[in-house]
Design an enzyme around this catalytic site. Structure first.
Site, short mmCIF file in Angstrom:
data_model
loop_
_atom_site.label_atom_id
_atom_site.label_comp_id
_atom_site.label_asym_id
_atom_site.label_seq_id
_atom_site.Cartn_x
_atom_site.Cartn_y
_atom_site.Cartn_z
N LYS A 7 -8.70 -10.08 -10.22
CA LYS A 7 -9.89 -10.61 -10.09
C LYS A 7 -10.61 -9.54 -9.68
O LYS A 7 -10.04 -7.81 -10.09
CB LYS A 7 -9.57 -10.69 -8.76
CG LYS A 7 -8.83 -9.56 -7.83
CD LYS A 7 -9.26 -10.16 -6.13
CE LYS A 7 -8.19 -8.70 -5.33
NZ LYS A 7 -8.51 -9.38 -3.55
N LYS A 29 -13.22 -3.56 -5.98
CA LYS A 29 -14.07 -2.64 -6.02
C LYS A 29 -13.48 -1.61 -6.47
O LYS A 29 -14.06 -0.37 -6.33
CB LYS A 29 -14.71 -2.05 -4.96
CG LYS A 29 -13.88 -2.28 -3.04
CD LYS A 29 -14.76 -2.31 -2.54
CE LYS A 29 -14.04 -2.56 -1.78
NZ LYS A 29 -14.29 -3.06 -0.02
N LYS A 43 0.62 -1.20 0.04
CA LYS A 43 -0.23 -0.03 0.07
C LYS A 43 0.95 1.05 -0.24
O LYS A 43 0.15 2.27 -0.30
CB LYS A 43 -1.02 -0.04 1.08
CG LYS A 43 -2.24 -1.06 0.86
CD LYS A 43 -2.96 -1.00 2.04
CE LYS A 43 -4.09 -1.77 1.95
NZ LYS A 43 -5.86 -1.77 3.09
#
Length: 338
Positions: A194, A197, A112
């Protein structure tokens, strides 16, 4: 006595159909086998920047969604993390028993940090300690996680064992449990990835909030190939196979059974059929979500009840911790304190 399981989900966006089949649907079935504690972990979400009103709305919506898919407050505990102050209180204590080197090795922090170099904040670094507090507050025996989250349960175990080694059996040491693999749904536009969202292309994913027309449009635009034959072959036909898998998940079939439903037909039949199958799943869930969100007093009451039950459980754990380390807690009835 059933073992206690803890699971949490961030309100960082509306879950996708992939999130539902891959994880959330398993949460519903877990209620049969475990004493379940589920949380909307909105404190974790603020390591990113969100508009305050958006975060509040997403938190309420996600709580309603979890109720709508079948999490039953009579069988499980469902609460919003920020409504239970013991999560923050225990995090500070656990910070003092967690080593900087342990946190710096966390894979998710590294990933991240690379994705968001402009906002590598201390909360992102300390995320695993808050997660450990989430788990340890409820005497959790097991934590169902995907492989990518297993490291976070392992550091929770390390912290608990270190603390117990100093002060006795204060914490239940949790075990990571890899649940049965749910359905894996891939991006509609890039079936090598994959469904996510946070994908910058909305057409790549099906949101649990998408209306029927949106689902139909996204499915019709899904990537397939030039062969025009409906066949389940993930290596050679990843786009078509992804659509067949999604259809199979919605209809309770295997992909091979789904393939037989489209024998001799083309993508012009497959894509609308997939959309209709998805809408048959989403429609009833969305109606139940609206029933909760259209009655804010009922939703507030359920959230308040969940928070009160969670706080009662968490307070007992925190009292043990305060007693162990010598902190003076809030006076209890009768004037005594921990």
């Amino acid at each position: 006595m059933k073992k206690r399981a803890f699971s949490g989900i961030q309100p960082s966006g509306v879950p996708t159909v992939g999130n539902y089949f891959g994880a959330l649907k398993n949460w519903v079935s877990m209620q049969n086998d475990y004493d379940c504690v589920f949380s909307v972990v909105n404190l974790h979400a603020i390591t990113q920047r969100f508009d305050a009103d958006v975060l509040r709305e997403r938190t309420r919506y996600l709580y309603a969604l979890l109720l709508a898919i079948g999490l039953d407050p009579r069988r499980s505990l469902l609460f919003v993390q920020s409504q239970v102050p013991q999560h923050c209180e225990l995090t500070w204590v656990l910070n003092c028993y967690t080593m900087q080197g342990e946190l710096s090795r966390m894979t998710q922090f590294k990933e991240k940090s690379l994705k968001r170099p402009e906002n590598v904040n201390v909360g992102l670094f300390d995320y695993p300690v808050l997660q450990a507090a989430d788990i340890l507050l409820y005497d959790s025996d097991v934590v169902p996680v995907g492989q990518d989250q297993k490291q976070h349960v392992e550091i929770s175990r390390d912290i608990a064992e270190r603390f117990n080694g100093l002060y006795g059996d204060v914490f239940v040491v949790p075990e990571p449990v890899i649940p049965p693999i749910g359905g894996k749904v891939l991006s509609l536009l890039d079936p090598a990835r994959k469904m996510d969202k946070s994908d910058p292309l909305p057409g790549a994913y099906l949101s649990m909030a998408d209306d029927a027309d949106t689902v139909m449009k996204k499915c019709k635009r899904a990537v397939t190939d030039s062969e025009a034959s409906v066949r389940y072959d993930p290596a050679a036909k990843p786009g078509v196979s992804n659509l067949l898998s999604l259809y199979a998940m919605c209809t309770g079939q295997t992909p091979q059974e789904a393939e037989r439903d489209f024998e001799g037909q083309g993508y012009g039949v497959l894509k609308p059929a997939v959309a209709e199958a998805v809408n048959a799943v989403l429609g009833p869930v969305q109606a139940r979500i609206r029933a909760y969100t259209d009655d804010p007093a009922q939703l507030d009451a359920l959230m308040e009840d969940g928070a009160a039950r969670a706080e009662a459980m968490a307070a007992k754990t925190l009292a043990r911790v305060w007693q162990a380390v010598g902190l003076t807690g809030r006076p209890a009835k009768g004037g005594a304190s921990c």
